[in-house]
Design a protein around this motif. Structure first.
Motif, PDB file in Angstrom:
ATOM      1  N   MET A 246       0.709  -0.997   0.005  1.00 10.43           N
ATOM      2  CA  MET A 246      -0.001   0.058   0.000  1.00 10.43           C
ATOM      3  C   MET A 246       1.032   1.242  -0.059  1.00 10.43           C
ATOM      4  O   MET A 246       1.734   1.096   0.862  1.00 10.43           O
ATOM      5  CB  MET A 246      -0.906  -0.015   1.177  1.00 10.43           C
ATOM      6  N   THR A 247       0.516   2.118  -0.946  1.00  9.86           N
ATOM      7  CA  THR A 247       1.619   3.440  -1.103  1.00  9.86           C
ATOM      8  C   THR A 247       1.134   4.419   0.003  1.00  9.86           C
ATOM      9  O   THR A 247      -0.289   4.574   0.452  1.00  9.86           O
ATOM     10  CB  THR A 247       1.162   4.108  -2.414  1.00  9.86           C
ATOM     11  N   SER A 248       1.966   5.041   0.594  1.00 12.48           N
ATOM     12  CA  SER A 248       1.621   6.001   1.610  1.00 12.48           C
ATOM     13  C   SER A 248       0.997   7.148   0.757  1.00 12.48           C
ATOM     14  O   SER A 248       1.403   7.625  -0.184  1.00 12.48           O
ATOM     15  CB  SER A 248       2.855   6.620   2.215  1.00 12.48           C
ATOM     16  N   VAL A 249      -0.140   7.742   1.590  1.00 13.91           N
ATOM     17  CA  VAL A 249      -0.827   8.923   0.835  1.00 13.91           C
ATOM     18  C   VAL A 249      -0.008  10.203   0.711  1.00 13.91           C
ATOM     19  O   VAL A 249       0.055  10.809  -0.175  1.00 13.91           O
ATOM     20  CB  VAL A 249      -2.092   8.969   1.876  1.00 13.91           C
ATOM     21  N   PHE A 250       1.054  10.125   1.747  1.00 17.35           N
ATOM     22  CA  PHE A 250       1.971  11.436   1.716  1.00 17.35           C
ATOM     23  C   PHE A 250       2.724  11.346   0.296  1.00 17.35           C
ATOM     24  O   PHE A 250       3.124  12.171  -0.309  1.00 17.35           O
ATOM     25  CB  PHE A 250       2.707  11.403   2.799  1.00 17.35           C
ATOM     26  N   SER A 251       3.230   9.942   0.063  1.00 15.24           N
ATOM     27  CA  SER A 251       4.263   9.780  -1.103  1.00 15.24           C
ATOM     28  C   SER A 251       3.312   9.967  -2.208  1.00 15.24           C
ATOM     29  O   SER A 251       3.701  10.702  -3.179  1.00 15.24           O
ATOM     30  CB  SER A 251       4.679   8.353  -1.088  1.00 15.24           C
ATOM     31  N   PHE A 252       1.935   9.725  -2.322  1.00 14.09           N
ATOM     32  CA  PHE A 252       1.084   9.868  -3.452  1.00 14.09           C
ATOM     33  C   PHE A 252       0.963  11.260  -3.736  1.00 14.09           C
ATOM     34  O   PHE A 252       1.101  12.018  -4.834  1.00 14.09           O
ATOM     35  CB  PHE A 252      -0.253   8.953  -3.220  1.00 14.09           C
ATOM     36  N   LEU A 253       0.548  12.025  -2.676  1.00 16.81           N
ATOM     37  CA  LEU A 253       0.610  13.428  -2.643  1.00 16.81           C
ATOM     38  C   LEU A 253       1.528  14.187  -3.174  1.00 16.81           C
ATOM     39  O   LEU A 253       1.447  15.255  -4.088  1.00 16.81           O
ATOM     40  CB  LEU A 253      -0.234  13.984  -1.588  1.00 16.81           C
ATOM     41  N   GLU A 254       2.675  13.867  -2.761  1.00 16.55           N
ATOM     42  CA  GLU A 254       3.949  14.407  -2.992  1.00 16.55           C
ATOM     43  C   GLU A 254       4.318  14.309  -4.734  1.00 16.55           C
ATOM     44  O   GLU A 254       4.586  15.256  -5.287  1.00 16.55           O
ATOM     45  CB  GLU A 254       5.249  13.784  -2.303  1.00 16.55           C
ATOM     46  N   GLN A 255       4.042  13.042  -5.090  1.00 18.31           N
ATOM     47  CA  GLN A 255       4.166  12.656  -6.478  1.00 18.31           C
ATOM     48  C   GLN A 255       3.066  13.315  -7.361  1.00 18.31           C
ATOM     49  O   GLN A 255       3.482  13.969  -8.239  1.00 18.31           O
ATOM     50  CB  GLN A 255       3.980  11.224  -6.784  1.00 18.31           C
TER      51      GLN A 255
ATOM     52  N   ILE B 127      -9.261   8.311  -8.443  1.00 11.85           N
ATOM     53  CA  ILE B 127      -8.894   7.266  -9.226  1.00 11.85           C
ATOM     54  C   ILE B 127      -7.497   6.937  -9.333  1.00 11.85           C
ATOM     55  O   ILE B 127      -7.018   5.957  -9.069  1.00 11.85           O
ATOM     56  CB  ILE B 127      -9.414   7.376 -10.795  1.00 11.85           C
ATOM     57  N   ARG B 128      -6.811   8.122  -9.477  1.00 10.39           N
ATOM     58  CA  ARG B 128      -5.192   8.023  -9.469  1.00 10.39           C
ATOM     59  C   ARG B 128      -4.750   7.443  -8.206  1.00 10.39           C
ATOM     60  O   ARG B 128      -3.684   6.475  -8.203  1.00 10.39           O
ATOM     61  CB  ARG B 128      -4.568   9.081  -9.667  1.00 10.39           C
ATOM     62  N   ALA B 129      -5.275   7.827  -7.092  1.00  5.35           N
ATOM     63  CA  ALA B 129      -4.745   7.220  -5.872  1.00  5.35           C
ATOM     64  C   ALA B 129      -5.163   5.791  -5.591  1.00  5.35           C
ATOM     65  O   ALA B 129      -4.341   4.977  -5.030  1.00  5.35           O
ATOM     66  CB  ALA B 129      -5.445   8.164  -4.704  1.00  5.35           C
ATOM     67  N   LEU B 130      -6.418   5.550  -6.121  1.00  6.40           N
ATOM     68  CA  LEU B 130      -6.679   4.164  -6.145  1.00  6.40           C
ATOM     69  C   LEU B 130      -5.900   2.897  -6.689  1.00  6.40           C
ATOM     70  O   LEU B 130      -5.375   2.311  -6.307  1.00  6.40           O
ATOM     71  CB  LEU B 130      -8.302   3.997  -6.339  1.00  6.40           C
ATOM     72  N   THR B 131      -5.517   3.654  -7.886  1.00  2.40           N
ATOM     73  CA  THR B 131      -4.427   2.927  -8.883  1.00  2.40           C
ATOM     74  C   THR B 131      -3.322   2.775  -8.255  1.00  2.40           C
ATOM     75  O   THR B 131      -2.804   1.841  -8.345  1.00  2.40           O
ATOM     76  CB  THR B 131      -4.445   3.722 -10.159  1.00  2.40           C
ATOM     77  N   ALA B 132      -2.749   3.898  -7.563  1.00  2.00           N
ATOM     78  CA  ALA B 132      -1.397   3.876  -6.719  1.00  2.00           C
ATOM     79  C   ALA B 132      -1.308   2.999  -5.523  1.00  2.00           C
ATOM     80  O   ALA B 132      -0.204   2.950  -4.780  1.00  2.00           O
ATOM     81  CB  ALA B 132      -1.093   5.200  -6.529  1.00  2.00           C
ATOM     82  N   GLY B 133      -2.297   2.493  -5.069  1.00  3.66           N
ATOM     83  CA  GLY B 133      -2.639   1.668  -4.170  1.00  3.66           C
ATOM     84  C   GLY B 133      -2.764   2.480  -2.682  1.00  3.66           C
ATOM     85  O   GLY B 133      -2.287   1.745  -1.598  1.00  3.66           O
TER      86      GLY B 133
END
Length: 98
Positions: free
Chosen positions: A1-10, A27-33
């Motif tokens: 599972m990807t960290s939400v902070f890593s996802f938001l940074e990206q 949708i992008r967040a769900l795809t990123a895990g």
């Protein structure tokens, strides 16, 4: 599972994501895990729910303090002429940090 902070940074560093709707971000967040509950909060643009899910602080304080004034020191010590100081250098009162 990807960290939400890593996802938001990206997400923030990706110029293509500018102007994305909350649904597209979800949708992008769900795809990123990213966790489904966090994705739902992103999709609904529910700031309060997102803050509670990730445990983020709601109040952040940032302060900048001025550097110590060298003039206060000079008042205590006797004044010197600039001619006497030739050849000596004073260290700067401002330092570079990081």
């Amino acid at each position: 599972m990807t960290s939400v902070f890593s996802f938001l940074e990206q997400l923030g560093s990706d110029s293509d994501s500018r102007g994305s709707t909350p649904g597209e971000v979800s949708i992008r967040a769900l795809t990123a895990g990213v966790d489904a509950r966090v994705c739902a909060a992103l999709g609904e643009a529910d700031r309060d729910l997102l803050v509670s899910l990730v445990g983020a602080p709601t109040k952040v304080f940032c302060s900048i303090a001025p550097a110590r004034d060298d003039e206060d020191k000079d008042e205590e010590s006797p004044q010197r002429d600039d001619d006497e100081d030739e050849g000596t250098s004073r260290s700067p009162s401002v330092r570079r940090v990081a």
